[in-house]
Design a protein around this motif. Sequence first.
Motif, PDB file in Angstrom:
ATOM      1  N   ILE A  86       0.861  -1.188   0.000  1.00 25.37           N
ATOM      2  CA  ILE A  86       0.000   0.000   0.000  1.00 25.37           C
ATOM      3  C   ILE A  86       0.892   1.231   0.000  1.00 25.37           C
ATOM      4  O   ILE A  86       1.827   1.335   0.794  1.00 25.37           O
ATOM      5  N   HIS A  87       0.595   2.166  -0.911  1.00 23.61           N
ATOM      6  CA  HIS A  87       1.327   3.427  -1.018  1.00 23.61           C
ATOM      7  C   HIS A  87       0.322   4.569  -1.067  1.00 23.61           C
ATOM      8  O   HIS A  87      -0.779   4.413  -1.597  1.00 23.61           O
ATOM      9  N   ALA A  88       0.723   5.716  -0.559  1.00 20.87           N
ATOM     10  CA  ALA A  88      -0.092   6.933  -0.654  1.00 20.87           C
ATOM     11  C   ALA A  88       0.840   8.074  -1.029  1.00 20.87           C
ATOM     12  O   ALA A  88       1.998   8.113  -0.593  1.00 20.87           O
TER      13      ALA A  88
ATOM     14  N   SER B 291     -12.530  19.649  -9.692  1.00 23.88           N
ATOM     15  CA  SER B 291     -11.995  18.416  -9.118  1.00 23.88           C
ATOM     16  C   SER B 291     -12.192  17.242 -10.064  1.00 23.88           C
ATOM     17  O   SER B 291     -13.166  17.198 -10.812  1.00 23.88           O
ATOM     18  N   ARG B 292     -11.290  16.299  -9.965  1.00 26.41           N
ATOM     19  CA  ARG B 292     -11.379  15.051 -10.715  1.00 26.41           C
ATOM     20  C   ARG B 292     -11.052  13.906  -9.762  1.00 26.41           C
ATOM     21  O   ARG B 292     -10.085  13.977  -9.003  1.00 26.41           O
ATOM     22  N   ILE B 293     -11.853  12.850  -9.830  1.00 22.80           N
ATOM     23  CA  ILE B 293     -11.579  11.607  -9.111  1.00 22.80           C
ATOM     24  C   ILE B 293     -11.473  10.529 -10.173  1.00 22.80           C
ATOM     25  O   ILE B 293     -12.323  10.437 -11.064  1.00 22.80           O
ATOM     26  N   SER B 294     -10.429   9.726 -10.095  1.00 21.02           N
ATOM     27  CA  SER B 294     -10.280   8.643 -11.069  1.00 21.02           C
ATOM     28  C   SER B 294      -9.673   7.433 -10.384  1.00 21.02           C
ATOM     29  O   SER B 294      -9.083   7.537  -9.309  1.00 21.02           O
ATOM     30  N   GLY B 295      -9.846   6.293 -11.026  1.00 22.41           N
ATOM     31  CA  GLY B 295      -9.296   5.080 -10.448  1.00 22.41           C
ATOM     32  C   GLY B 295      -9.239   3.940 -11.432  1.00 22.41           C
ATOM     33  O   GLY B 295      -9.899   3.966 -12.478  1.00 22.41           O
ATOM     34  N   ASP B 296      -8.435   2.959 -11.084  1.00 23.62           N
ATOM     35  CA  ASP B 296      -8.278   1.752 -11.884  1.00 23.62           C
ATOM     36  C   ASP B 296      -8.232   0.547 -10.953  1.00 23.62           C
ATOM     37  O   ASP B 296      -7.640   0.619  -9.869  1.00 23.62           O
TER      38      ASP B 296
ATOM     39  N   SER C  70      -3.295 -11.809  -8.884  1.00 25.03           N
ATOM     40  CA  SER C  70      -3.016 -10.552  -8.182  1.00 25.03           C
ATOM     41  C   SER C  70      -4.109  -9.535  -8.529  1.00 25.03           C
ATOM     42  O   SER C  70      -4.793  -9.667  -9.551  1.00 25.03           O
ATOM     43  N   PHE C  71      -4.248  -8.541  -7.667  1.00 25.29           N
ATOM     44  CA  PHE C  71      -5.274  -7.516  -7.833  1.00 25.29           C
ATOM     45  C   PHE C  71      -4.678  -6.179  -7.430  1.00 25.29           C
ATOM     46  O   PHE C  71      -4.154  -6.035  -6.323  1.00 25.29           O
ATOM     47  N   ASP C  72      -4.728  -5.183  -8.339  1.00 24.82           N
ATOM     48  CA  ASP C  72      -4.179  -3.852  -8.083  1.00 24.82           C
ATOM     49  C   ASP C  72      -5.294  -2.824  -8.107  1.00 24.82           C
ATOM     50  O   ASP C  72      -6.184  -2.889  -8.963  1.00 24.82           O
ATOM     51  N   LEU C  73      -5.231  -1.873  -7.186  1.00 25.74           N
ATOM     52  CA  LEU C  73      -6.180  -0.760  -7.131  1.00 25.74           C
ATOM     53  C   LEU C  73      -5.403   0.540  -7.008  1.00 25.74           C
ATOM     54  O   LEU C  73      -4.401   0.602  -6.290  1.00 25.74           O
ATOM     55  N   ILE C  74      -5.890   1.582  -7.676  1.00 26.31           N
ATOM     56  CA  ILE C  74      -5.330   2.920  -7.483  1.00 26.31           C
ATOM     57  C   ILE C  74      -6.458   3.933  -7.627  1.00 26.31           C
ATOM     58  O   ILE C  74      -7.328   3.785  -8.487  1.00 26.31           O
ATOM     59  N   ALA C  75      -6.460   4.919  -6.736  1.00 24.87           N
ATOM     60  CA  ALA C  75      -7.461   5.999  -6.787  1.00 24.87           C
ATOM     61  C   ALA C  75      -6.732   7.329  -6.687  1.00 24.87           C
ATOM     62  O   ALA C  75      -5.830   7.501  -5.856  1.00 24.87           O
TER      63      ALA C  75
END
Length: 187
Positions: free
Chosen positions: A73-75, A138-143, A118-123
Amino acid sequence: YILINTINYFKSTGGPLISTGYAHFRINFLRKRKLSYESFTQIQYDDGRRMPYRFLTGGGVRLNVNKDEEVKIHAGTGVMIESERWRPLDNEQMAIERDIIKNSSYISSQFTFNDFVSFDLIAYYQGGFDAESDIFRSRISGDALLKVKVTERLSFLTNFSLQYEDRPLIPINNLVYSLTNGLKWDF
């Protein structure tokens, strides 16, 4: 160093050819430390949404929250400058342009369930004040990416992407998303 490139072409029965794409380059300095530094740049276009050009560049800090082999986990947070060009729906020749300084923050996670799955998430959150329009944009995006290894080199991928713009420069859908499947060959 990370370089990600994507180009998509869409065509439906009787509809126009729609093309989207981007190139993203990121450098993570001192990446093995708990706190590291990043710089990034990206160029993008989206014909379907009438955005022929977006360029952004910036930098910030990245925190390694958890870096086990099974769960990473990274932020990160930082600042960027974003230049956009949009074509209004009613005037093909006109262009609306903005240069906005924005915050750019994200949280990412990588889950490794076993040697095959494996499963990757990014927001991402990106927001800044548009002085020309006197509003905050504002923009919110994710994959989300599910990867299943078929062989040592071949994997099956399912990717879900979502982007929400609270105040787009032209009157378009605020929310766009895509679901894609594909194969990945590692060499």
